[in-house]
Motif scaffolding. Sequence first.
Motif, PDB file in Angstrom:
ATOM      1  N   LYS A 175       7.815  16.477  13.963  1.00  0.00           N
ATOM      2  CA  LYS A 175       7.066  15.516  14.921  1.00  0.00           C
ATOM      3  C   LYS A 175       8.105  14.953  16.211  1.00  0.00           C
ATOM      4  N   PHE A 176       9.381  15.366  15.411  1.00  0.00           N
ATOM      5  CA  PHE A 176      10.367  14.640  16.838  1.00  0.00           C
ATOM      6  C   PHE A 176      10.788  15.678  17.281  1.00  0.00           C
ATOM      7  N   LEU A 187       1.549  22.596  12.735  1.00  0.00           N
ATOM      8  CA  LEU A 187       1.224  20.529  12.388  1.00  0.00           C
ATOM      9  C   LEU A 187       0.194  21.109  12.604  1.00  0.00           C
ATOM     10  N   THR A 218      12.273  20.988   8.481  1.00  0.00           N
ATOM     11  CA  THR A 218      11.283  21.880   8.208  1.00  0.00           C
ATOM     12  C   THR A 218      10.344  20.509   7.794  1.00  0.00           C
ATOM     13  N   SER A 219      10.811  19.765   7.742  1.00  0.00           N
ATOM     14  CA  SER A 219      10.134  17.728   7.188  1.00  0.00           C
ATOM     15  C   SER A 219       8.958  17.726   8.311  1.00  0.00           C
ATOM     16  N   SER A 220       8.077  16.970   7.880  1.00  0.00           N
ATOM     17  CA  SER A 220       6.766  16.546   8.690  1.00  0.00           C
ATOM     18  C   SER A 220       7.289  16.090  10.172  1.00  0.00           C
ATOM     19  N   ILE A 221       7.947  15.235   9.773  1.00  0.00           N
ATOM     20  CA  ILE A 221       8.908  14.139  10.310  1.00  0.00           C
ATOM     21  C   ILE A 221       9.214  14.499  11.522  1.00  0.00           C
ATOM     22  N   MET A 223      20.225   7.258  -7.476  1.00  0.00           N
ATOM     23  CA  MET A 223      19.215   8.206  -7.389  1.00  0.00           C
ATOM     24  C   MET A 223      19.798   9.608  -5.921  1.00  0.00           C
ATOM     25  N   ASN A 224      19.212  11.354  -6.558  1.00  0.00           N
ATOM     26  CA  ASN A 224      20.094  11.935  -5.931  1.00  0.00           C
ATOM     27  C   ASN A 224      18.782  12.355  -4.505  1.00  0.00           C
ATOM     28  N   ASN A 225      19.694  12.908  -3.831  1.00  0.00           N
ATOM     29  CA  ASN A 225      19.036  13.560  -2.530  1.00  0.00           C
ATOM     30  C   ASN A 225      18.301  15.082  -3.007  1.00  0.00           C
ATOM     31  N   THR A 226      16.852  14.984  -2.885  1.00  0.00           N
ATOM     32  CA  THR A 226      16.188  16.176  -3.485  1.00  0.00           C
ATOM     33  C   THR A 226      15.422  16.397  -1.798  1.00  0.00           C
ATOM     34  N   SER A 227      16.063  16.698  -0.867  1.00  0.00           N
ATOM     35  CA  SER A 227      15.289  16.309   0.823  1.00  0.00           C
ATOM     36  C   SER A 227      15.388  17.900   0.739  1.00  0.00           C
ATOM     37  N   PRO A 228      14.443  18.613   1.190  1.00  0.00           N
ATOM     38  CA  PRO A 228      14.543  20.254   2.698  1.00  0.00           C
ATOM     39  C   PRO A 228      15.358  19.318   3.489  1.00  0.00           C
ATOM     40  N   ASN A 229      15.407  20.670   4.557  1.00  0.00           N
ATOM     41  CA  ASN A 229      15.834  20.755   5.735  1.00  0.00           C
ATOM     42  C   ASN A 229      14.770  19.783   6.686  1.00  0.00           C
ATOM     43  N   PHE A 230      15.539  18.924   7.483  1.00  0.00           N
ATOM     44  CA  PHE A 230      15.210  17.419   8.114  1.00  0.00           C
ATOM     45  C   PHE A 230      13.739  18.423   9.810  1.00  0.00           C
TER      46      PHE A 230
END
Lengths: 251, 224
Positions: free
Chosen positions: B16-17, B83, B10-13, B1-8
Amino acid sequence: MSGNMNLTLKIWRQNSGKEEGQLITYPVKDISPDMSFLEMFDVLNEQLVSKNENPIVFDHDCREGICGMCSMVINGRAHGPKSAITTCQLHMRSFKDGDTIVVEPWRAQAFPVIKDLTVDRTAFERIQSKGGFVSVNTGTAQDANCIPIPKDDADASFNAAACIGCGACVATCKNASAMLFVAAKVSQFALLPQGRIEAAARVKNMVAQMDAEGFGSCTNTGACEVECPKGISLENIARMNREYLAANCKD
Amino acid sequence: MNNTSPNFLTSSIGKKFLMGLTGLFLIVFLIVHASINASIFFNDSGTTFNMLADFMANNFILHLIEVVLFIGIAAHVVQAAILTRQNRKARPQKYAVQNSAVSSKWYSRSMGLLGTLLLMFLILHLKNFWVPTKMAVMEGVKDHHTFTHLIDIFSNPIIVVVYLLGLVSLLYHLLHGFQSAFQTFGLNHKKYTPFIKALGFWYSVIIVLLFASMPITIFLGLIK
Ligand code: HEM
Ligand code: SF4
Ligand code: FES
Protein backbone atom coordinates in the motif's frame (compact mmCIF):
# COMPACT_ATOMS: atom_id res chain seq x y z
CA MET A 1 -50.01 -9.23 23.20
CA SER A 2 -50.56 -6.09 21.21
CA GLY A 3 -47.59 -4.46 19.52
CA ASN A 4 -45.92 -7.81 19.01
CA MET A 5 -44.45 -8.58 15.60
CA ASN A 6 -44.57 -11.32 13.04
CA LEU A 7 -41.41 -11.58 10.98
CA THR A 8 -39.90 -13.63 8.20
CA LEU A 9 -36.32 -14.67 8.85
CA LYS A 10 -33.94 -15.88 6.18
CA ILE A 11 -31.10 -17.52 8.02
CA TRP A 12 -27.90 -19.04 6.73
CA ARG A 13 -27.79 -22.77 7.55
CA GLN A 14 -24.60 -24.68 6.97
CA ASN A 15 -23.85 -28.03 8.58
CA SER A 16 -20.09 -27.69 8.57
CA GLY A 17 -17.26 -25.87 6.88
CA LYS A 18 -16.99 -28.67 4.38
CA GLU A 19 -20.61 -28.54 3.21
CA GLU A 20 -22.42 -25.93 1.17
CA GLY A 21 -24.85 -23.73 3.03
CA GLN A 22 -28.00 -21.88 2.05
CA LEU A 23 -30.52 -19.35 3.30
CA ILE A 24 -33.57 -21.02 4.87
CA THR A 25 -36.79 -19.12 5.53
CA TYR A 26 -38.37 -19.26 9.00
CA PRO A 27 -41.52 -17.39 10.02
CA VAL A 28 -41.56 -16.21 13.65
CA LYS A 29 -44.70 -14.98 15.41
CA ASP A 30 -45.53 -12.83 18.38
CA ILE A 31 -42.08 -11.32 18.91
CA SER A 32 -41.99 -8.60 21.57
CA PRO A 33 -40.32 -5.36 20.45
CA ASP A 34 -38.50 -5.36 23.79
CA MET A 35 -36.67 -8.60 23.05
CA SER A 36 -33.07 -8.49 22.00
CA PHE A 37 -32.21 -9.94 18.61
CA LEU A 38 -30.62 -12.94 20.32
CA GLU A 39 -33.72 -13.53 22.48
CA MET A 40 -35.72 -13.65 19.28
CA PHE A 41 -33.30 -16.36 18.11
CA ASP A 42 -33.89 -18.22 21.42
CA VAL A 43 -37.64 -18.19 20.73
CA LEU A 44 -37.09 -19.47 17.21
CA ASN A 45 -34.73 -22.19 18.42
CA GLU A 46 -37.26 -23.37 21.02
CA GLN A 47 -39.80 -23.71 18.23
CA LEU A 48 -37.32 -25.68 16.14
CA VAL A 49 -36.40 -27.99 19.02
CA SER A 50 -40.08 -28.66 19.82
CA LYS A 51 -40.54 -29.67 16.19
CA ASN A 52 -37.51 -31.96 16.46
CA GLU A 53 -35.47 -29.83 14.09
CA ASN A 54 -31.86 -28.74 14.57
CA PRO A 55 -31.61 -25.41 16.38
CA ILE A 56 -29.66 -22.63 14.67
CA VAL A 57 -26.12 -22.42 15.97
CA PHE A 58 -24.96 -18.89 16.77
CA ASP A 59 -22.21 -17.48 18.97
CA HIS A 60 -23.09 -15.51 22.10
CA ASP A 61 -21.83 -15.17 25.62
CA CYS A 62 -22.16 -12.00 27.68
CA ARG A 63 -25.27 -10.62 25.98
CA GLU A 64 -24.28 -7.15 27.15
CA GLY A 65 -21.95 -5.96 24.43
CA ILE A 66 -18.58 -6.75 25.98
CA CYS A 67 -17.49 -10.19 24.82
CA GLY A 68 -17.72 -9.71 21.07
CA MET A 69 -19.12 -13.18 20.36
CA CYS A 70 -22.48 -12.40 18.76
CA SER A 71 -21.30 -12.24 15.16
CA MET A 72 -24.12 -11.87 12.64
CA VAL A 73 -24.60 -9.87 9.48
CA ILE A 74 -28.21 -8.69 9.60
CA ASN A 75 -29.77 -7.29 6.44
CA GLY A 76 -26.32 -6.65 5.04
CA ARG A 77 -24.85 -4.89 8.06
CA ALA A 78 -22.58 -6.31 10.76
CA HIS A 79 -24.58 -6.42 14.02
CA GLY A 80 -27.67 -5.09 12.26
CA PRO A 81 -29.12 -1.73 11.31
CA LYS A 82 -27.80 0.33 14.23
CA SER A 83 -24.27 1.66 14.53
CA ALA A 84 -22.01 1.29 17.58
CA ILE A 85 -23.74 -1.76 19.09
CA THR A 86 -23.37 -5.54 19.04
CA THR A 87 -26.14 -7.97 18.02
CA CYS A 88 -27.03 -8.72 21.65
CA GLN A 89 -27.63 -4.99 22.17
CA LEU A 90 -29.97 -4.80 19.18
CA HIS A 91 -33.65 -4.74 20.08
CA MET A 92 -36.52 -6.02 17.98
CA ARG A 93 -38.06 -2.54 18.08
CA SER A 94 -35.49 -1.65 15.41
CA PHE A 95 -37.64 -3.71 13.02
CA LYS A 96 -41.22 -3.39 11.81
CA ASP A 97 -44.03 -5.93 11.92
CA GLY A 98 -43.94 -7.97 8.70
CA ASP A 99 -40.24 -7.32 7.98
CA THR A 100 -38.06 -9.88 6.25
CA ILE A 101 -34.67 -10.15 7.93
CA VAL A 102 -31.68 -11.85 6.30
CA VAL A 103 -29.07 -13.19 8.73
CA GLU A 104 -25.66 -14.40 7.55
CA PRO A 105 -22.38 -15.30 9.25
CA TRP A 106 -19.22 -13.15 9.05
CA ARG A 107 -17.83 -13.88 5.62
CA ALA A 108 -14.05 -14.01 5.27
CA GLN A 109 -11.60 -16.61 4.16
CA ALA A 110 -9.82 -16.17 7.51
CA PHE A 111 -13.10 -16.75 9.44
CA PRO A 112 -14.33 -20.13 8.13
CA VAL A 113 -17.88 -21.14 9.05
CA ILE A 114 -18.01 -23.80 11.76
CA LYS A 115 -21.79 -24.27 11.68
CA ASP A 116 -24.68 -22.01 10.66
CA LEU A 117 -23.86 -18.52 11.96
CA THR A 118 -20.81 -19.50 14.00
CA VAL A 119 -17.41 -18.79 12.49
CA ASP A 120 -13.92 -19.65 13.64
CA ARG A 121 -12.28 -16.41 14.79
CA THR A 122 -9.10 -17.95 16.21
CA ALA A 123 -7.17 -16.10 13.48
CA PHE A 124 -7.53 -13.05 15.79
CA GLU A 125 -6.06 -15.04 18.67
CA ARG A 126 -3.10 -16.11 16.58
CA ILE A 127 -2.47 -12.46 15.67
CA GLN A 128 -2.72 -11.51 19.34
CA SER A 129 -0.28 -14.24 20.34
CA LYS A 130 2.32 -12.65 18.04
CA GLY A 131 2.56 -9.48 20.07
CA GLY A 132 -0.69 -8.26 21.61
CA PHE A 133 0.85 -8.23 25.08
CA VAL A 134 3.69 -6.74 27.11
CA SER A 135 6.31 -9.29 28.10
CA VAL A 136 8.46 -7.09 30.31
CA ASN A 137 7.77 -6.71 34.02
CA THR A 138 5.94 -3.41 34.43
CA GLY A 139 5.76 -3.56 38.20
CA THR A 140 2.66 -3.28 40.35
CA ALA A 141 -0.23 -0.87 40.02
CA GLN A 142 1.44 1.90 42.01
CA ASP A 143 4.55 1.64 39.78
CA ALA A 144 2.35 2.30 36.77
CA ASN A 145 1.02 5.40 38.49
CA CYS A 146 4.58 6.68 38.91
CA ILE A 147 5.11 6.92 35.13
CA PRO A 148 3.58 10.15 33.91
CA ILE A 149 1.65 9.71 30.67
CA PRO A 150 0.05 12.61 28.76
CA LYS A 151 -3.72 12.56 29.15
CA ASP A 152 -4.31 12.52 25.38
CA ASP A 153 -2.09 9.44 24.97
CA ALA A 154 -3.71 7.66 27.90
CA ASP A 155 -7.17 8.39 26.47
CA ALA A 156 -6.21 7.25 22.95
CA SER A 157 -4.67 4.07 24.33
CA PHE A 158 -7.75 3.41 26.45
CA ASN A 159 -10.04 3.96 23.46
CA ALA A 160 -7.99 1.51 21.39
CA ALA A 161 -8.11 -1.00 24.23
CA ALA A 162 -11.91 -0.93 24.02
CA CYS A 163 -11.74 -3.29 21.01
CA ILE A 164 -13.57 -6.50 21.90
CA GLY A 165 -12.23 -8.54 18.99
CA CYS A 166 -15.71 -9.07 17.57
CA GLY A 167 -14.60 -9.09 13.92
CA ALA A 168 -17.30 -6.71 12.65
CA CYS A 169 -14.55 -4.71 10.95
CA VAL A 170 -13.50 -7.77 8.95
CA ALA A 171 -17.10 -8.72 8.20
CA THR A 172 -17.89 -5.22 6.93
CA CYS A 173 -14.73 -4.51 4.95
CA LYS A 174 -15.04 -5.19 1.24
CA ASN A 175 -11.55 -6.73 1.42
CA ALA A 176 -12.21 -8.67 4.65
CA SER A 177 -9.28 -6.72 6.08
CA ALA A 178 -8.40 -6.99 9.77
CA MET A 179 -6.53 -3.68 9.85
CA LEU A 180 -8.84 -1.97 12.37
CA PHE A 181 -8.58 -4.84 14.84
CA VAL A 182 -4.79 -5.16 14.53
CA ALA A 183 -4.38 -1.38 14.61
CA ALA A 184 -6.36 -1.19 17.85
CA LYS A 185 -4.19 -3.88 19.44
CA VAL A 186 -0.97 -2.24 18.21
CA SER A 187 -2.05 1.28 19.23
CA GLN A 188 -3.12 0.31 22.72
CA PHE A 189 0.51 -0.50 23.55
CA ALA A 190 2.33 1.82 21.17
CA LEU A 191 0.94 4.85 23.04
CA LEU A 192 2.27 3.82 26.45
CA PRO A 193 5.89 3.75 27.67
CA GLN A 194 5.45 0.16 28.88
CA GLY A 195 4.53 -0.86 25.34
CA ARG A 196 7.23 1.13 23.55
CA ILE A 197 10.00 -1.33 24.48
CA GLU A 198 8.68 -4.01 22.14
CA ALA A 199 6.80 -1.68 19.78
CA ALA A 200 8.83 -2.39 16.63
CA ALA A 201 8.79 -6.18 16.90
CA ARG A 202 5.13 -6.12 17.92
CA VAL A 203 3.85 -4.27 14.88
CA LYS A 204 5.97 -6.30 12.48
CA ASN A 205 4.98 -9.66 13.93
CA MET A 206 1.29 -8.86 14.22
CA VAL A 207 1.08 -7.51 10.67
CA ALA A 208 2.97 -10.56 9.38
CA GLN A 209 0.48 -12.87 11.09
CA MET A 210 -2.44 -10.79 9.81
CA ASP A 211 -1.17 -11.24 6.25
CA ALA A 212 -0.48 -14.94 6.78
CA GLU A 213 -4.06 -15.54 7.94
CA GLY A 214 -5.37 -14.39 4.56
CA PHE A 215 -7.10 -11.16 5.57
CA GLY A 216 -7.29 -8.58 2.78
CA SER A 217 -5.42 -5.29 2.76
CA CYS A 218 -6.81 -1.88 3.65
CA THR A 219 -8.19 0.41 0.95
CA ASN A 220 -9.22 3.10 3.42
CA THR A 221 -12.93 2.92 2.63
CA GLY A 222 -13.65 3.61 6.31
CA ALA A 223 -16.51 1.09 6.53
CA CYS A 224 -14.93 -0.68 9.54
CA GLU A 225 -14.97 2.47 11.63
CA VAL A 226 -18.68 2.99 10.91
CA GLU A 227 -19.66 -0.56 11.91
CA CYS A 228 -17.27 -1.06 14.86
CA PRO A 229 -19.40 -1.43 18.03
CA LYS A 230 -16.66 0.18 20.11
CA GLY A 231 -15.96 3.22 17.93
CA ILE A 232 -12.34 2.28 17.15
CA SER A 233 -11.21 5.05 14.80
CA LEU A 234 -9.20 5.06 11.56
CA GLU A 235 -6.55 7.10 13.36
CA ASN A 236 -5.40 3.79 14.80
CA ILE A 237 -4.79 2.38 11.31
CA ALA A 238 -2.73 5.45 10.43
CA ARG A 239 -0.78 5.00 13.67
CA MET A 240 -0.12 1.36 12.82
CA ASN A 241 1.05 2.33 9.31
CA ARG A 242 3.45 4.85 10.92
CA GLU A 243 4.67 2.30 13.44
CA TYR A 244 5.15 -0.26 10.69
CA LEU A 245 7.13 2.13 8.51
CA ALA A 246 9.27 3.27 11.44
CA ALA A 247 9.91 -0.31 12.55
CA ASN A 248 11.05 -1.26 9.04
CA CYS A 249 13.23 1.84 8.68
CA LYS A 250 15.07 0.77 11.84
CA ASP A 251 16.59 -2.27 10.19
CA MET B 1 9.70 -10.78 21.38
CA ASN B 2 11.43 -12.14 18.31
CA ASN B 3 11.00 -10.46 15.00
CA THR B 4 9.39 -12.90 12.58
CA SER B 5 8.30 -10.40 9.95
CA PRO B 6 8.95 -10.87 6.22
CA ASN B 7 10.13 -8.20 3.81
CA PHE B 8 8.50 -4.76 4.02
CA LEU B 9 7.59 -4.61 0.34
CA THR B 10 5.88 -7.99 0.29
CA SER B 11 3.67 -7.11 3.28
CA SER B 12 0.18 -5.75 2.75
CA ILE B 13 1.09 -2.40 4.30
CA GLY B 14 4.31 -2.19 2.26
CA LYS B 15 2.43 -2.72 -0.98
CA LYS B 16 0.00 0.00 0.00
CA PHE B 17 2.91 2.34 0.69
CA LEU B 18 4.17 1.79 -2.82
CA MET B 19 0.66 2.37 -4.23
CA GLY B 20 0.38 5.61 -2.30
CA LEU B 21 3.87 6.77 -3.25
CA THR B 22 3.39 6.09 -6.97
CA GLY B 23 -0.13 7.55 -6.75
CA LEU B 24 1.18 10.80 -5.27
CA PHE B 25 3.94 10.88 -7.88
CA LEU B 26 1.27 10.61 -10.60
CA ILE B 27 -0.70 13.37 -8.90
CA VAL B 28 2.33 15.66 -9.12
CA PHE B 29 2.86 14.62 -12.74
CA LEU B 30 -0.74 15.54 -13.56
CA ILE B 31 -0.09 19.10 -12.33
CA VAL B 32 2.90 19.45 -14.66
CA HIS B 33 1.01 17.83 -17.54
CA ALA B 34 -2.04 20.07 -17.12
CA SER B 35 0.07 23.22 -16.79
CA ILE B 36 1.96 22.56 -20.00
CA ASN B 37 -1.21 21.68 -21.91
CA ALA B 38 -2.88 24.83 -20.62
CA SER B 39 -0.56 26.76 -22.95
CA ILE B 40 -3.14 26.11 -25.70
CA PHE B 41 -5.23 28.76 -23.97
CA PHE B 42 -2.77 31.43 -25.14
CA ASN B 43 -4.74 30.78 -28.34
CA ASP B 44 -1.67 31.64 -30.44
CA SER B 45 -2.18 28.92 -33.09
CA GLY B 46 -0.17 26.61 -30.90
CA THR B 47 3.13 28.53 -31.01
CA THR B 48 3.76 28.22 -27.27
CA PHE B 49 2.31 24.70 -27.14
CA ASN B 50 4.49 23.42 -29.99
CA MET B 51 7.53 25.06 -28.49
CA LEU B 52 6.94 23.29 -25.17
CA ALA B 53 6.13 20.01 -26.93
CA ASP B 54 9.34 20.18 -28.96
CA PHE B 55 11.32 20.98 -25.87
CA MET B 56 9.78 17.97 -24.10
CA ALA B 57 10.41 15.65 -27.03
CA ASN B 58 14.09 16.58 -27.42
CA ASN B 59 15.36 16.94 -23.88
CA PHE B 60 17.51 14.28 -22.26
CA ILE B 61 16.45 14.95 -18.65
CA LEU B 62 12.81 14.84 -19.65
CA HIS B 63 13.40 11.47 -21.29
CA LEU B 64 14.76 10.25 -17.98
CA ILE B 65 11.69 11.58 -16.20
CA GLU B 66 9.55 9.90 -18.81
CA VAL B 67 11.14 6.54 -18.01
CA VAL B 68 10.57 7.12 -14.28
CA LEU B 69 6.97 8.00 -15.06
CA PHE B 70 6.38 4.76 -16.95
CA ILE B 71 8.00 2.74 -14.17
CA GLY B 72 5.78 4.59 -11.68
CA ILE B 73 2.61 3.81 -13.61
CA ALA B 74 3.68 0.18 -14.08
CA ALA B 75 4.44 -0.21 -10.36
CA HIS B 76 1.09 1.37 -9.44
CA VAL B 77 -0.83 -0.89 -11.81
CA VAL B 78 1.02 -4.07 -10.87
CA GLN B 79 0.56 -3.48 -7.13
CA ALA B 80 -3.08 -2.58 -7.77
CA ALA B 81 -3.60 -5.88 -9.59
CA ILE B 82 -1.87 -7.92 -6.87
CA LEU B 83 -3.72 -6.21 -4.03
CA THR B 84 -7.11 -6.34 -5.74
CA ARG B 85 -6.66 -10.06 -6.39
CA GLN B 86 -5.66 -10.74 -2.79
CA ASN B 87 -8.56 -8.68 -1.51
CA ARG B 88 -11.03 -10.66 -3.62
CA LYS B 89 -9.57 -13.91 -2.35
CA ALA B 90 -10.02 -12.75 1.24
CA ARG B 91 -13.80 -13.12 0.82
CA PRO B 92 -14.46 -16.20 -1.31
CA GLN B 93 -18.15 -16.37 -0.38
CA LYS B 94 -20.04 -13.12 -0.96
CA TYR B 95 -22.93 -11.90 1.19
CA ALA B 96 -26.44 -12.51 -0.13
CA VAL B 97 -27.33 -9.03 1.13
CA GLN B 98 -24.75 -6.33 1.71
CA ASN B 99 -25.68 -2.81 2.61
CA SER B 100 -22.34 -1.16 1.84
CA ALA B 101 -23.70 2.27 1.04
CA VAL B 102 -24.30 3.16 4.71
CA SER B 103 -20.68 2.72 5.68
CA SER B 104 -18.59 3.80 2.68
CA LYS B 105 -18.68 5.73 -0.58
CA TRP B 106 -19.13 3.81 -3.82
CA TYR B 107 -15.97 5.17 -5.40
CA SER B 108 -13.84 4.16 -2.43
CA ARG B 109 -15.05 0.61 -3.09
CA SER B 110 -14.47 0.86 -6.86
CA MET B 111 -10.82 1.91 -7.10
CA GLY B 112 -9.92 -1.24 -9.05
CA LEU B 113 -12.67 -0.62 -11.60
CA LEU B 114 -11.92 3.10 -11.87
CA GLY B 115 -8.22 2.30 -12.20
CA THR B 116 -8.89 -0.21 -14.99
CA LEU B 117 -10.94 2.38 -16.87
CA LEU B 118 -8.08 4.83 -16.34
CA LEU B 119 -5.59 2.33 -17.70
CA MET B 120 -7.72 1.76 -20.81
CA PHE B 121 -7.97 5.50 -21.26
CA LEU B 122 -4.23 5.85 -20.74
CA ILE B 123 -3.49 3.35 -23.52
CA LEU B 124 -5.78 5.21 -25.92
CA HIS B 125 -4.23 8.51 -24.86
CA LEU B 126 -0.68 7.25 -25.48
CA LYS B 127 -1.75 5.91 -28.86
CA ASN B 128 -3.27 9.30 -29.73
CA PHE B 129 -0.32 11.47 -28.76
CA TRP B 130 2.73 9.76 -27.37
CA VAL B 131 3.18 7.14 -30.14
CA PRO B 132 2.94 9.59 -33.08
CA THR B 133 5.40 11.98 -31.42
CA LYS B 134 7.85 9.14 -30.67
CA MET B 135 7.59 7.93 -34.27
CA ALA B 136 8.32 11.42 -35.52
CA VAL B 137 11.34 11.74 -33.23
CA MET B 138 12.65 8.39 -34.43
CA GLU B 139 12.23 9.44 -38.03
CA GLY B 140 14.30 12.48 -37.19
CA VAL B 141 11.51 15.00 -37.75
CA LYS B 142 12.30 18.22 -35.87
CA ASP B 143 9.00 20.01 -36.36
CA HIS B 144 6.24 18.02 -34.70
CA HIS B 145 3.08 20.00 -35.37
CA THR B 146 1.67 18.46 -32.20
CA PHE B 147 -0.83 21.30 -32.07
CA THR B 148 -2.33 20.55 -35.49
CA HIS B 149 -2.48 16.92 -34.47
CA LEU B 150 -4.31 17.92 -31.27
CA ILE B 151 -6.91 19.92 -33.19
CA ASP B 152 -7.38 16.98 -35.58
CA ILE B 153 -7.95 14.43 -32.85
CA PHE B 154 -10.37 16.53 -30.83
CA SER B 155 -12.52 17.31 -33.84
CA ASN B 156 -13.83 13.76 -33.50
CA PRO B 157 -16.83 13.85 -31.12
CA ILE B 158 -16.43 10.17 -30.16
CA ILE B 159 -12.87 10.78 -28.97
CA VAL B 160 -13.99 13.85 -27.02
CA VAL B 161 -16.68 11.81 -25.25
CA VAL B 162 -14.23 8.99 -24.46
CA TYR B 163 -11.77 11.53 -23.04
CA LEU B 164 -14.48 13.07 -20.88
CA LEU B 165 -15.44 9.62 -19.56
CA GLY B 166 -11.78 8.94 -18.83
CA LEU B 167 -11.68 12.18 -16.86
CA VAL B 168 -14.77 11.18 -14.85
CA SER B 169 -12.92 7.99 -13.83
CA LEU B 170 -9.92 10.12 -12.91
CA LEU B 171 -12.12 12.43 -10.82
CA TYR B 172 -13.50 9.62 -8.68
CA HIS B 173 -10.16 7.78 -8.52
CA LEU B 174 -8.57 10.93 -7.16
CA LEU B 175 -11.44 11.87 -4.84
CA HIS B 176 -10.68 8.71 -2.89
CA GLY B 177 -7.02 8.24 -3.79
CA PHE B 178 -5.62 11.62 -2.76
CA GLN B 179 -6.67 11.49 0.87
CA SER B 180 -6.27 7.71 1.00
CA ALA B 181 -2.57 7.99 0.22
CA PHE B 182 -2.01 10.21 3.26
CA GLN B 183 -3.85 7.76 5.52
CA THR B 184 -1.65 5.00 4.09
CA PHE B 185 1.47 6.99 4.99
CA GLY B 186 0.13 7.23 8.52
CA LEU B 187 -0.85 10.86 8.30
CA ASN B 188 -4.12 11.14 10.15
CA HIS B 189 -4.38 14.14 12.42
CA LYS B 190 -7.32 15.98 13.92
CA LYS B 191 -5.98 19.30 12.69
CA TYR B 192 -4.39 18.43 9.32
CA THR B 193 -6.64 15.67 7.95
CA PRO B 194 -9.62 17.96 7.21
CA PHE B 195 -7.16 20.19 5.33
CA ILE B 196 -5.75 17.23 3.34
CA LYS B 197 -9.28 16.08 2.49
CA ALA B 198 -10.28 19.55 1.29
CA LEU B 199 -7.07 19.87 -0.71
CA GLY B 200 -7.71 16.47 -2.29
CA PHE B 201 -11.25 17.43 -3.20
CA TRP B 202 -10.28 20.74 -4.82
CA TYR B 203 -7.22 19.26 -6.52
CA SER B 204 -9.37 16.50 -8.08
CA VAL B 205 -12.11 18.87 -9.23
CA ILE B 206 -9.78 21.55 -10.60
CA ILE B 207 -7.37 19.22 -12.41
CA VAL B 208 -10.24 17.33 -14.03
CA LEU B 209 -12.08 20.51 -15.08
CA LEU B 210 -8.86 21.92 -16.49
CA PHE B 211 -8.19 18.79 -18.53
CA ALA B 212 -11.84 18.57 -19.63
CA SER B 213 -11.84 22.16 -20.84
CA MET B 214 -9.19 21.30 -23.45
CA PRO B 215 -11.01 18.78 -25.69
CA ILE B 216 -14.25 20.74 -25.21
CA THR B 217 -12.89 24.13 -26.27
CA ILE B 218 -10.99 22.57 -29.17
CA PHE B 219 -14.06 20.66 -30.33
CA LEU B 220 -16.12 23.82 -30.18
CA GLY B 221 -13.51 25.53 -32.34
CA LEU B 222 -12.61 28.11 -29.69
CA ILE B 223 -8.90 27.28 -29.88
CA LYS B 224 -7.29 27.99 -33.22
C1 HEM C 1 -3.08 9.26 -13.52
C2 HEM C 1 -3.24 8.16 -13.06
C3 HEM C 1 -3.40 7.74 -11.61
C4 HEM C 1 -3.30 8.45 -10.45
C5 HEM C 1 -2.96 9.91 -10.28
C6 HEM C 1 -3.58 7.54 -9.36
C7 HEM C 1 -3.57 7.86 -8.03
C8 HEM C 1 -3.85 7.00 -6.99
C9 HEM C 1 -3.73 7.29 -5.60
C10 HEM C 1 -3.25 8.60 -4.99
C11 HEM C 1 -4.11 6.19 -4.90
C12 HEM C 1 -4.20 6.03 -3.38
C13 HEM C 1 -3.10 5.18 -2.83
C14 HEM C 1 -3.29 4.85 -1.39
O1 HEM C 1 -4.40 4.73 -0.91
O2 HEM C 1 -2.28 4.66 -0.71
C15 HEM C 1 -4.47 5.19 -5.85
C16 HEM C 1 -4.93 3.93 -5.54
C17 HEM C 1 -5.26 2.97 -6.45
N1 HEM C 1 -5.10 3.05 -7.82
FE1 HEM C 1 -4.48 4.64 -8.84
N2 HEM C 1 -3.85 6.30 -9.87
C18 HEM C 1 -3.74 6.38 -11.25
C19 HEM C 1 -3.90 5.36 -12.16
C20 HEM C 1 -4.30 4.08 -11.84
C21 HEM C 1 -4.41 3.01 -12.79
C22 HEM C 1 -4.09 3.10 -14.26
C23 HEM C 1 -4.86 1.93 -12.07
C24 HEM C 1 -5.17 0.54 -12.50
C25 HEM C 1 -5.06 -0.29 -13.24
C26 HEM C 1 -5.04 2.32 -10.69
C27 HEM C 1 -5.51 1.51 -9.69
C28 HEM C 1 -5.54 1.85 -8.36
C29 HEM C 1 -6.02 0.99 -7.31
C30 HEM C 1 -6.61 -0.43 -7.44
C31 HEM C 1 -5.82 1.68 -6.11
C32 HEM C 1 -6.08 1.15 -4.73
C33 HEM C 1 -7.20 1.77 -4.09
C34 HEM C 1 -7.01 1.89 -2.63
O3 HEM C 1 -6.17 1.18 -2.07
O4 HEM C 1 -7.71 2.68 -2.05
N3 HEM C 1 -4.67 3.65 -10.58
N4 HEM C 1 -4.29 5.70 -7.13
S1 SF4 D 1 -11.92 -2.93 15.89
FE1 SF4 D 1 -14.12 -2.78 16.43
S2 SF4 D 1 -15.13 -4.04 14.90
FE2 SF4 D 1 -12.97 -4.63 14.84
S3 SF4 D 1 -12.76 -6.35 16.26
FE3 SF4 D 1 -12.32 -4.50 17.47
S4 SF4 D 1 -14.31 -3.92 18.36
FE4 SF4 D 1 -14.77 -5.38 16.69
S1 FES E 1 -22.94 -11.65 23.28
FE1 FES E 1 -21.19 -10.63 24.14
S2 FES E 1 -21.05 -8.87 22.87
FE2 FES E 1 -22.91 -9.80 22.17
